[in-house]
Design an enzyme around this catalytic site. Structure first.
Site, short mmCIF file in Angstrom:
data_model
loop_
_atom_site.label_atom_id
_atom_site.label_comp_id
_atom_site.label_asym_id
_atom_site.label_seq_id
_atom_site.Cartn_x
_atom_site.Cartn_y
_atom_site.Cartn_z
N SER A 1 -5.40 3.03 16.27
CA SER A 1 -6.24 1.98 15.63
C SER A 1 -7.16 1.06 16.75
CB SER A 1 -5.43 0.83 14.90
OG SER A 1 -4.77 0.11 15.62
N ASN B 1 -0.90 8.46 5.90
CA ASN B 1 -0.93 7.48 6.89
C ASN B 1 0.31 6.57 7.14
OD1 ASN B 1 -3.54 8.49 7.57
ND2 ASN B 1 -4.33 6.41 7.66
N LYS C 1 3.41 -4.18 -0.80
CA LYS C 1 2.20 -3.43 -1.35
C LYS C 1 2.15 -3.91 -2.82
CE LYS C 1 2.91 0.63 1.62
NZ LYS C 1 1.91 0.07 2.76
N ARG D 1 15.10 -1.17 28.79
CA ARG D 1 15.33 0.23 28.54
C ARG D 1 16.40 0.21 27.67
NH1 ARG D 1 15.28 1.71 34.95
NH2 ARG D 1 16.47 -0.10 34.81
N ASP E 1 -8.18 5.66 13.95
CA ASP E 1 -8.02 5.01 12.42
C ASP E 1 -8.69 3.86 12.33
OD1 ASP E 1 -6.24 4.80 10.37
OD2 ASP E 1 -5.11 3.52 11.19
N HIS F 1 -2.29 -1.63 2.61
CA HIS F 1 -1.51 -1.48 3.90
C HIS F 1 -0.36 -2.55 4.06
CE1 HIS F 1 -5.52 0.24 5.03
NE2 HIS F 1 -4.73 0.80 5.75
N GLY F 2 0.48 -2.35 4.98
CA GLY F 2 1.70 -3.33 5.15
C GLY F 2 2.71 -3.12 4.32
O1 G3H Z 1 -4.32 0.51 8.68
C1 G3H Z 1 -3.92 -0.29 9.71
C2 G3H Z 1 -2.89 0.52 10.66
O2 G3H Z 1 -1.40 0.21 10.02
C3 G3H Z 1 -3.17 -0.16 12.08
O3 G3H Z 1 -2.61 -1.44 12.25
O4 G3H Z 1 -4.79 -2.51 13.01
O5 G3H Z 1 -2.74 -3.69 13.23
O6 G3H Z 1 -3.23 -1.61 14.53
P1 G3H Z 1 -3.47 -2.53 13.37
P1 13P Z 2 0.98 1.44 6.01
O1 13P Z 2 0.75 -0.02 6.39
O2 13P Z 2 1.61 1.57 4.75
O3 13P Z 2 1.93 2.15 7.01
O4 13P Z 2 -0.41 2.24 6.15
C1 13P Z 2 -0.98 2.45 7.50
C2 13P Z 2 -2.31 3.20 7.38
O5 13P Z 2 -2.86 3.24 6.33
C3 13P Z 2 -2.93 3.04 8.66
O6 13P Z 2 -4.07 3.66 8.46
ZN ZN Z 3 -5.22 2.62 6.79
#
Ligand code: G3H
Ligand code: 13P
Ligand code: ZN
Length: 318
Positions: free
Chosen positions: A48, A254, A180, A281, A81, A176-177
C-alpha cells in the site's frame, strides 16, 4: 519467480481466487513466502502507499527481491494496493511491479474513467496491468471514509470498455478493517453476490477483485482481548463466502487485517506470558510461523492451494 498478475488470473479464473496479502516488513514477507510454499499456492504480494512510506519503499522492494532468491520455488506477482495516480506512475516506471491499482473510486464516474484510462495507457505501454475500482466499500479506505455504494453492473461494463483496465475491484458489501458490520453489530453481512453474477454475465472472463476480505476470526480477537487487547464489536467476511466468490470470476481476494490480528495476538500473548524476554527475535520468530500458518489456511480456503506446479507449467508453455 515474479510473474504478471494477468498470468495468475488466467490460470485462476472461475476455479479459485489468488490471495493478495499486504506486507510491511521482513517478518510478514518471510511468513507469506513460507505459508504459500507450504500450501503450494501462487500468490500476490501487495504494497500500500502507507507501506511504502512506513520506512522507505526501497526496503520493501529489496526484501521482496531477496525473498525471490531465498524461495526460488515461489510464483508470485507484486502489486501496488490503492494507489493514487502519482504513485501508480512511480511503480510503473520502477520496472519492479507486476500490476498497479488506481483507486479513483471516490471520484465521479466520468473522472474515475478519465484518471484510470491515463494510468492504463501508461501501464500497458510497459506491459503492466491495472486494477481499478468502481463503487465504494464501507468503512475507511486509505484516503476515503465512506458508506457502501454497490457497484452497478451496467456501469462496470461501460467502465471496463472505456478504460481498458485489466481487473475491477467491486463493491458488494465488504469493507476494510476489523469492524465490517459496524452499522449493524451482530448482523450477518450478506454479500451482494447478485452484483458479481451480473458482472460475470456482462463481462465474461473478466477478473474481479474483492477488497476488505479479512474474516476477523472471533477466536483470534478473543485471544487478543484475553491478553490485554480492547477490540470490540469486530466482524469479518465468512470464509465460505470468499471460497464461493473464487468460483464466480473473482480472481483476487485482498487480506490485510487478519495478518495484523495474528501479529497482535502473538506479541500480546508473549508480552503477557514471557515478561522476562526482550530479544526482538524471540517475538519475530513465532510471528513468522503463525503468519505462515494463516497464509496457508487462507490459500486452502480460496482454493489456490495445490496449484503451484500447474501454474508453473502454464507459464512455461506461454
Ligand atoms: O486497504 C488497505 C490495506 O489494508 C492497507 O492498509 O493503507 O494501512 O497500509 P494501509
Ligand atoms: P481487510 O482490511 O479486510 O484485510 O482488506 C484488505 C484490503 O482490501 C487491502 O486492499
Ligand atoms: Zn483494499
Amino acid at each position: 519467480m515474479i510473474v504478471t498478475t494477468a498470468q495468475l488470473f488466467k490460470c485462476a479464473y472461475g476455479k479459485y481466487a489468488v490471495g493478495a496479502f499486504n506486507i510491511n516488513n521482513l517478518e510478514q514477507t518471510v511468513g507469506l513466502f513460507r505459508g504459500s510454499l507450504e500450501s503450494k499456492a501462487p500468490f500476490i504480494i501487495q504494497i500500500s502507499q502507507g507501506a511504502r512510506k512506513y520506512t522507505d519503499k526501497r526496503f520493501l522492494e529489496a526484501i521482496i527481491r531477496a525473498a525471490d532468491q531465498v524461495f526460488p520455488e515461489a510464483v508470485f506477482a507484486v502489486h501496488l494496493d490503492h494507489g493514487d495516480e502519482a504513485t501508480c506512475y512511480d511503480c510503473i516506471d520502477s520496472g519492479f511491479y507486476s500490476s498497479v491499482m488506481i483507486d479513483a473510486s471516490h471520484e465521479s464516474f466520468e473522472k474515475n474513467i478519465e484518471i484510470t484510462k491515463r494510468v492504463v495507457d501508461r501501464a500497458h505501454a510497459k506491459g503492466i496491468s491495472v486494477e481499478a475500482e468502481l463503487g465504494q466499500l464501507g468503512g475507511v479506505e486509505e484516503h476515503v471514509v465512506g458508506t457502501v455504494k454497490l457497484t452497478k453492473p451496467a456501469e462496470a461494463k461501460e467502465f471496463v470498455q472505456r478504460t481498458g483496465c485489466d481487473s475491477l475491484a467491486v463493491a458488494i458489501g465488504t469493507s476494510h478493517g476489523a469492524f465490517k458490520f459496524k452499522a449493524e453489530p451482530g448482523k450477518k453481512l450478506g454479500l451482494h453476490f447478485e452484483v458479481v453474477t451480473e458482472i460475470e454475465k456482462l463481462l465474461p472472463g473478466f477478473p474481479m477483485v474483492l477488497h476488505g476480505s479479512s474474516s476477523v476470526p472471533k477466536s483470534e480477537v478473543d485471544r487478543i482481548n484475553a491478553a490485554g487487547g480492547k477490540i470490540k464489536d469486530s466482524s469479518g467476511v465468512p470464509e465460505e463466502d470468499l471460497a464461493k466468490a473464487g468460483k464466480m470470476g473473482v480472481c483476487k481476494v485482498n487480506i490485510d487485517t487478519d495478518g495484523r490480528l495474528v501479529w497482535t495476538r502473538v506479541h500480546r500473548e508473549m508480552f503477557r506470558d514471557m515478561p522476562e524476554k526482550f530479544d526482538l527475535r524471540d517475538f519475530g520468530k513465532p510471528f513468522i510461523g503463525e503468519y505462515a500458518k494463516m497464509i496457508a489456511g487462507k490459500n486452502q480456503m480460496l482454493g489456490s492451494a495445490g496449484h503451484l506446479d500447474e501454474v508453473r507449467a502454464a507459464l512455461k508453455k506461454a
